[in-house]
Design a protein around this motif. Structure first.
Motif, PDB file in Angstrom:
ATOM      1  N   MET A 157      95.240-108.515  22.655  1.00 28.59           N
ATOM      2  CA  MET A 157      94.147-107.584  22.357  1.00 28.59           C
ATOM      3  C   MET A 157      94.680-106.354  21.631  1.00 28.59           C
ATOM      4  O   MET A 157      95.790-105.907  21.894  1.00 28.59           O
ATOM      5  CB  MET A 157      93.450-107.134  23.653  1.00 28.59           C
ATOM      6  N   LYS A 158      93.877-105.807  20.737  1.00 21.66           N
ATOM      7  CA  LYS A 158      94.205-104.555  20.052  1.00 21.66           C
ATOM      8  C   LYS A 158      93.016-103.618  20.214  1.00 21.66           C
ATOM      9  O   LYS A 158      91.946-103.844  19.636  1.00 21.66           O
ATOM     10  CB  LYS A 158      94.506-104.807  18.570  1.00 21.66           C
ATOM     11  N   MET A 159      93.209-102.584  21.035  1.00 23.06           N
ATOM     12  CA  MET A 159      92.146-101.623  21.318  1.00 23.06           C
ATOM     13  C   MET A 159      92.673-100.205  21.121  1.00 23.06           C
ATOM     14  O   MET A 159      93.880 -99.961  21.202  1.00 23.06           O
ATOM     15  CB  MET A 159      91.605-101.814  22.744  1.00 23.06           C
ATOM     16  N   VAL A 160      91.780 -99.280  20.864  1.00 26.31           N
ATOM     17  CA  VAL A 160      92.145 -97.888  20.587  1.00 26.31           C
ATOM     18  C   VAL A 160      92.121 -97.091  21.892  1.00 26.31           C
ATOM     19  O   VAL A 160      91.174 -97.183  22.682  1.00 26.31           O
ATOM     20  CB  VAL A 160      91.168 -97.253  19.570  1.00 26.31           C
ATOM     21  N   HIS A 161      93.152 -96.276  22.108  1.00 29.47           N
ATOM     22  CA  HIS A 161      93.228 -95.450  23.317  1.00 29.47           C
ATOM     23  C   HIS A 161      92.592 -94.088  23.073  1.00 29.47           C
ATOM     24  O   HIS A 161      92.953 -93.374  22.137  1.00 29.47           O
ATOM     25  CB  HIS A 161      94.688 -95.261  23.739  1.00 29.47           C
ATOM     26  N   LEU A 162      91.646 -93.732  23.949  1.00 30.03           N
ATOM     27  CA  LEU A 162      91.072 -92.392  23.960  1.00 30.03           C
ATOM     28  C   LEU A 162      91.605 -91.683  25.203  1.00 30.03           C
ATOM     29  O   LEU A 162      91.174 -92.001  26.318  1.00 30.03           O
ATOM     30  CB  LEU A 162      89.540 -92.454  24.019  1.00 30.03           C
ATOM     31  N   PRO A 163      92.557 -90.763  25.073  1.00 31.30           N
ATOM     32  CA  PRO A 163      93.115 -90.098  26.259  1.00 31.30           C
ATOM     33  C   PRO A 163      92.022 -89.477  27.124  1.00 31.30           C
ATOM     34  O   PRO A 163      91.138 -88.781  26.628  1.00 31.30           O
ATOM     35  CB  PRO A 163      94.032 -89.034  25.657  1.00 31.30           C
ATOM     36  N   SER A 164      92.094 -89.768  28.417  1.00 28.81           N
ATOM     37  CA  SER A 164      91.079 -89.288  29.346  1.00 28.81           C
ATOM     38  C   SER A 164      91.329 -87.844  29.761  1.00 28.81           C
ATOM     39  O   SER A 164      92.472 -87.410  29.878  1.00 28.81           O
ATOM     40  CB  SER A 164      91.069 -90.173  30.592  1.00 28.81           C
ATOM     41  N   LYS A 165      90.251 -87.115  29.994  1.00 28.79           N
ATOM     42  CA  LYS A 165      90.338 -85.738  30.489  1.00 28.79           C
ATOM     43  C   LYS A 165      90.184 -85.698  32.007  1.00 28.79           C
ATOM     44  O   LYS A 165      90.087 -84.634  32.592  1.00 28.79           O
ATOM     45  CB  LYS A 165      89.269 -84.868  29.829  1.00 28.79           C
ATOM     46  N   GLY A 166      90.146 -86.854  32.637  1.00 28.99           N
ATOM     47  CA  GLY A 166      89.979 -86.910  34.076  1.00 28.99           C
ATOM     48  C   GLY A 166      89.035 -88.033  34.467  1.00 28.99           C
ATOM     49  O   GLY A 166      88.323 -88.587  33.624  1.00 28.99           O
ATOM     50  N   ALA A 167      89.044 -88.393  35.773  1.00 24.79           N
ATOM     51  CA  ALA A 167      88.251 -89.528  36.243  1.00 24.79           C
ATOM     52  C   ALA A 167      86.762 -89.331  35.973  1.00 24.79           C
ATOM     53  O   ALA A 167      86.070 -90.247  35.522  1.00 24.79           O
ATOM     54  CB  ALA A 167      88.496 -89.743  37.735  1.00 24.79           C
ATOM     55  N   GLY A 168      86.267 -88.121  36.261  1.00 19.42           N
ATOM     56  CA  GLY A 168      84.851 -87.860  36.039  1.00 19.42           C
ATOM     57  C   GLY A 168      84.470 -87.958  34.579  1.00 19.42           C
ATOM     58  O   GLY A 168      83.453 -88.554  34.211  1.00 19.42           O
ATOM     59  N   ALA A 169      85.314 -87.397  33.720  1.00 18.31           N
ATOM     60  CA  ALA A 169      85.056 -87.434  32.279  1.00 18.31           C
ATOM     61  C   ALA A 169      85.114 -88.857  31.749  1.00 18.31           C
ATOM     62  O   ALA A 169      84.334 -89.235  30.865  1.00 18.31           O
ATOM     63  CB  ALA A 169      86.061 -86.555  31.547  1.00 18.31           C
ATOM     64  N   ALA A 170      86.024 -89.670  32.274  1.00 17.40           N
ATOM     65  CA  ALA A 170      86.149 -91.052  31.819  1.00 17.40           C
ATOM     66  C   ALA A 170      84.879 -91.835  32.112  1.00 17.40           C
ATOM     67  O   ALA A 170      84.388 -92.597  31.260  1.00 17.40           O
ATOM     68  CB  ALA A 170      87.349 -91.715  32.491  1.00 17.40           C
ATOM     69  N   ILE A 171      84.337 -91.660  33.308  1.00 19.92           N
ATOM     70  CA  ILE A 171      83.108 -92.364  33.666  1.00 19.92           C
ATOM     71  C   ILE A 171      81.950 -91.917  32.778  1.00 19.92           C
ATOM     72  O   ILE A 171      81.144 -92.723  32.307  1.00 19.92           O
ATOM     73  CB  ILE A 171      82.776 -92.151  35.151  1.00 19.92           C
ATOM     74  N   THR A 172      81.876 -90.613  32.525  1.00 20.38           N
ATOM     75  CA  THR A 172      80.822 -90.086  31.643  1.00 20.38           C
ATOM     76  C   THR A 172      80.948 -90.678  30.245  1.00 20.38           C
ATOM     77  O   THR A 172      79.950 -91.078  29.633  1.00 20.38           O
ATOM     78  CB  THR A 172      80.909 -88.551  31.568  1.00 20.38           C
ATOM     79  N   ASP A 173      82.180 -90.750  29.733  1.00 18.78           N
ATOM     80  CA  ASP A 173      82.406 -91.303  28.397  1.00 18.78           C
ATOM     81  C   ASP A 173      82.016 -92.774  28.326  1.00 18.78           C
ATOM     82  O   ASP A 173      81.468 -93.236  27.312  1.00 18.78           O
ATOM     83  CB  ASP A 173      83.875 -91.133  27.997  1.00 18.78           C
ATOM     84  N   VAL A 174      82.294 -93.525  29.397  1.00 20.38           N
ATOM     85  CA  VAL A 174      81.946 -94.948  29.406  1.00 20.38           C
ATOM     86  C   VAL A 174      80.425 -95.126  29.472  1.00 20.38           C
ATOM     87  O   VAL A 174      79.848 -95.926  28.723  1.00 20.38           O
ATOM     88  CB  VAL A 174      82.626 -95.666  30.587  1.00 20.38           C
ATOM     89  N   MET A 175      79.767 -94.395  30.344  1.00 17.98           N
ATOM     90  CA  MET A 175      78.324 -94.541  30.478  1.00 17.98           C
ATOM     91  C   MET A 175      77.579 -94.112  29.217  1.00 17.98           C
ATOM     92  O   MET A 175      76.526 -94.660  28.887  1.00 17.98           O
ATOM     93  CB  MET A 175      77.820 -93.748  31.692  1.00 17.98           C
ATOM     94  N   SER A 176      78.142 -93.134  28.495  1.00 18.52           N
ATOM     95  CA  SER A 176      77.490 -92.652  27.273  1.00 18.52           C
ATOM     96  C   SER A 176      77.773 -93.542  26.071  1.00 18.52           C
ATOM     97  O   SER A 176      77.114 -93.423  25.034  1.00 18.52           O
ATOM     98  CB  SER A 176      77.958 -91.234  26.955  1.00 18.52           C
ATOM     99  N   GLY A 177      78.775 -94.442  26.195  1.00 19.58           N
ATOM    100  CA  GLY A 177      79.147 -95.294  25.079  1.00 19.58           C
ATOM    101  C   GLY A 177      80.248 -94.718  24.217  1.00 19.58           C
ATOM    102  O   GLY A 177      80.686 -95.346  23.251  1.00 19.58           O
TER     103      GLY A 177
END
Length: 295
Positions: free
Chosen positions: A145-165
């Motif tokens: 697999m080849k995927m792009v890494h978006l550095p997370s700002k924290g667990a809460g922010a990661a979940i928000t980013d995933v839910m928002s797309g």
């Protein structure tokens, strides 16, 4: 009790619960001393350089004591592997891989096929150089697999980013993700856990999904300077085991969602840590990981 991160994290919670209980058990005042910075390395250095008398304890974890010694090797002034010794693991936090509900794949096989069909088009959000980041690099290396890494700002922010797309997938602690999974806002794919989890009985773990050996729970443990006399290490071990197994502490940890995981002995814990150091060094080498967050 040196906590190498800011207040509020899992290690900090554990230290603040254990400190008063250990004070009562040993008749010596324990305090949680937050020393954040440099991905936990500042706190590690303070603990490693302390007098080996049992009065300075590090509340370390998978990153500070088994990953950072490799990823930050060029800038570290102490060697955590040689200059600290383990007392016991205290807790181990299982993880779950999640996506937004509208994300097309529904299981690991479909996720890998989807990623292979769209090289470089999908992304994931995880903390740079964390256990989960390296685990995902390991998985991508093995599957192609080849995927792009978006550095997370924290667990809460990661979940928000995933839910928002904003991000397609992320690993997060079970306790953080469960509310969104139960309300249908997040889709679980796989857990990093030894066995199936009661809260997610239909979600396989990595081994069941076909990837044994990939994935690490985020464990937290107690360390002291390596030259600490064995009698003191054993005394600290006995004290920690006693207080963690008490009904009062078990109740507090249950309320704060801290999954207790105790070592059978300091020797067993140190053997586990040594094996983890070697495993992470292999993964870092095989994935050609370069840490971009040096201090």
């Amino acid at each position: 009790m040196v906590v190498p991160f800011a207040p509020g994290g899992s290690g900090d919670i554990i230290a603040r619960v254990l400190a008063p209980a250990l004070s009562d058990q040993l008749g010596q005042r324990f305090i949680a001393d937050n020393r954040p910075g440099a991905a936990g390395n500042i706190g590690v250095e303070i603990a490693a350089r302390a007098q080996p008398d049992g009065y300075t304890i590090l509340v370390g974890n998978v990153s500070t004591n088994t990953i950072n010694p490799t990823t930050y090797a060029s800038v570290l002034t102490v060697d955590a592997v040689k200059e600290l010794t383990g007392v016991t693991m205290v807790a181990s936090f299982p993880l779950v891989l999640v996506s937004r509900i509208a994300f097309p794949p529904n299981n690991m096989k479909e996720l890998i096929a989807h990623a292979l069909a769209k090289p470089g088009e999908l992304n994931y959000t995880l903390s740079m150089g964390s256990a989960t980041h390296l685990d995902w690099l390991d998985l991508m290396s093995r599957t192609g697999m080849k995927m792009v890494h978006l550095p997370s700002k924290g667990a809460g922010a990661a979940i928000t980013d995933v839910m928002s797309g904003e991000a397609d997938i992320a690993f997060t602690q079970i306790a953080t993700a469960i509310p969104q999974i139960k309300t249908g806002r997040l889709k679980p794919f796989v857990t990093i856990a030894r066995n199936r989890l009661p809260d997610l009985p239909d979600v396989p773990n990595m081994a069941e999904a076909g990837f044994p050996g990939i994935g690490s729970e985020l464990w937290v443990g107690i360390f002291v300077p390596a030259k600490t006399p064995r009698a003191i290490v054993e005394k600290l071990y006995a004290a920690v085991i006693h207080v963690v197994q008490s009904k009062q502490i078990q109740t507090v940890f249950a309320k704060t969602q801290v999954p207790v995981a105790l070592s059978k002995s300091p020797k067993e814990f140190q053997q586990f840590v040594d094996a983890e150091v070697k495993r992470w060094a292999r993964i870092v080498k095989e994935t050609n990981f370069k840490n971009q967050t040096l201090y």
